[in-house]
Design a protein around this motif. Structure first.
Motif, short mmCIF file in Angstrom:
data_model
loop_
_atom_site.label_atom_id
_atom_site.label_comp_id
_atom_site.label_asym_id
_atom_site.label_seq_id
_atom_site.Cartn_x
_atom_site.Cartn_y
_atom_site.Cartn_z
N THR A 56 50.54 48.84 54.54
CA THR A 56 51.57 49.83 54.83
C THR A 56 52.49 49.36 55.95
O THR A 56 53.72 49.52 55.88
CB THR A 56 50.92 51.17 55.23
N ALA A 57 51.91 48.77 56.99
CA ALA A 57 52.72 48.27 58.11
C ALA A 57 53.69 47.19 57.65
O ALA A 57 54.84 47.12 58.09
CB ALA A 57 51.80 47.74 59.21
N VAL A 58 53.25 46.33 56.73
CA VAL A 58 54.12 45.26 56.21
C VAL A 58 55.23 45.85 55.34
O VAL A 58 56.41 45.52 55.48
CB VAL A 58 53.29 44.23 55.42
N LEU A 59 54.87 46.75 54.42
CA LEU A 59 55.85 47.32 53.49
C LEU A 59 56.92 48.15 54.21
O LEU A 59 58.09 48.16 53.82
CB LEU A 59 55.14 48.17 52.44
N ARG A 60 56.52 48.83 55.26
CA ARG A 60 57.46 49.69 55.99
C ARG A 60 58.23 48.95 57.07
O ARG A 60 59.06 49.54 57.77
CB ARG A 60 56.72 50.88 56.59
N GLY A 61 57.95 47.67 57.22
CA GLY A 61 58.68 46.88 58.20
C GLY A 61 58.29 47.14 59.64
O GLY A 61 59.09 46.88 60.56
N TRP A 62 57.09 47.65 59.87
CA TRP A 62 56.64 47.90 61.23
C TRP A 62 56.28 46.61 61.96
O TRP A 62 56.17 46.61 63.18
CB TRP A 62 55.42 48.82 61.22
N VAL A 63 56.06 45.53 61.21
CA VAL A 63 55.68 44.25 61.80
C VAL A 63 56.57 43.15 61.25
O VAL A 63 57.20 43.30 60.19
CB VAL A 63 54.19 43.92 61.50
N PRO B 82 48.29 41.39 53.34
CA PRO B 82 46.95 40.96 52.92
C PRO B 82 46.95 40.26 51.57
O PRO B 82 46.16 39.35 51.35
CB PRO B 82 46.15 42.27 52.88
N PHE B 83 47.86 40.64 50.65
CA PHE B 83 47.93 39.96 49.35
C PHE B 83 48.38 38.52 49.52
O PHE B 83 47.90 37.61 48.84
CB PHE B 83 48.87 40.72 48.42
N GLU B 84 49.31 38.29 50.45
CA GLU B 84 49.76 36.92 50.72
C GLU B 84 48.64 36.09 51.32
O GLU B 84 48.47 34.91 50.99
CB GLU B 84 50.96 36.95 51.67
N THR C 276 51.27 31.49 59.56
CA THR C 276 50.34 32.53 59.97
C THR C 276 49.45 33.00 58.82
O THR C 276 48.35 33.51 59.06
CB THR C 276 51.10 33.73 60.55
N ASP C 277 49.91 32.85 57.59
CA ASP C 277 49.07 33.25 56.46
C ASP C 277 47.81 32.39 56.40
O ASP C 277 46.72 32.87 56.09
CB ASP C 277 49.86 33.17 55.15
N GLU C 278 47.94 31.09 56.72
CA GLU C 278 46.78 30.20 56.74
C GLU C 278 45.85 30.53 57.91
O GLU C 278 44.63 30.48 57.78
CB GLU C 278 47.23 28.74 56.80
#
Length: 274
Positions: free
Chosen positions: A43-50, A58-60, A237-239
């Motif tokens: 939710t934080a990623v989709l809403r642009g909070w971060v 998390p999917f990435e 950062t994904d790694e």
């Protein structure tokens, strides 16, 4: 009616002190907290909070983890990290278990070793990195030594404390029956304290995993920590988060292994929620 009353009893017991709940509900609640965690993260990623450059979804992270294992040979790094943890931890146990039992059983042994152990317990293991590199070079030895130092003194203290709490009447009864000192130690003290020793090992193995990345920073090109440090140079950062996720999964797997060992080795203790 009976089923409804039983369900009502379970609901009321969830918030009672020291009262177990059914095993299936332990599993459901344990899974629920992860659903909430990953849901909030997404939710934080989709809403642009971060910033997605610093906090990928998390999917990435899961996709990156798949790529690491399938295309980049990450399984070898994971195996090397597990070997480092297990090797150093077993070496620490070989010293800590007998020494902790002796210190908890005999006050003279405690008086000799406890001042030394207590002093070293307060020294941060990462502070030894420069001297370990000077002593052992840049191979496997300094990494194993750091992981070893990170747990051994705490493990000795935990085992000593548990051993000193063995019921005095058990030892007195054995002495009354004519048991010799070492016979009592091996047949009374050790079996009585062994469940707590396994619990202490489980607790300190978790601490060993927290030192893994620090240990693998030491001139390392292999292991989970080394992969994470390479990713840091390129802001991948994904790694990095994939590495963190794997460490968490491995730590949970070892924790479950120790719980299983406790059920197998000490079935007479019973298990909560069974």
């Amino acid at each position: 009616m009976a089923g409804e009353s039983r369900q009502g009893a379970y609901r009321s017991r969830w918030f009672e002190f020291l009262t177990p709940i059914p095993r299936r509900w332990r599993l459901v609640l344990g899974a629920l907290v992860w659903v909430i965690f990953f849901g909030l993260w997404e939710t934080a990623v989709l809403r642009g909070w971060v910033n997605t450059l610093l906090v990928p979804s998390p999917f990435e992270v899961v996709g990156t983890l798949y790529e690491l294992f399938v295309e980049r040979g990450f399984l070898g790094d994971v195996g090397i990290s597990i070997a480092r943890i297990v090797g150093s931890f077993l070496a620490a146990c070989l010293i800590a278990i007998p020494l902790g039992i002796l210190m908890g059983s005999f006050k003279s042994v405690e008086a000799l070793f406890n001042p030394f152990v207590s002093a070293w317990r307060y020294l941060p293991a990462p502070a030894f990195i420069p001297i370990l590199l000077m002593w052992f070079g840049t191979g496997e030895a300094p990494k194993l030594a750091l992981l070893f130092l990170g747990v051994i003194f705490f493990l000795i203290t935990l085992i000593m404390d548990h051993t000193s709490q063995v019921r005095a009447e058990l030892i007195e009864t054995a002495m009354t029956l004519g048991g010799k000192r070492w016979q009592i130690l091996w047949t009374v003290v050790v079996p009585a304290v062994m469940p707590n020793i396994v619990t202490s090992m489980r607790q300190m193995l978790a601490i060993a995993w927290t030192y893994l990345v620090i240990a693998e920073i030491i001139a390392s090109t292999t292991g989970i920590g080394a992969m994470m440090m390479r990713a840091r140079r390129f802001l991948n950062t994904d790694e990095i988060m994939a590495g963190i996720l794997i460490i968490g999964i491995l730590g949970l797997a070892f924790d479950l292994l120790f719980r299983w060992l406790q059920r197998v080795l000490f079935p007479y203790l019973g298990q909560e929620g069974d």
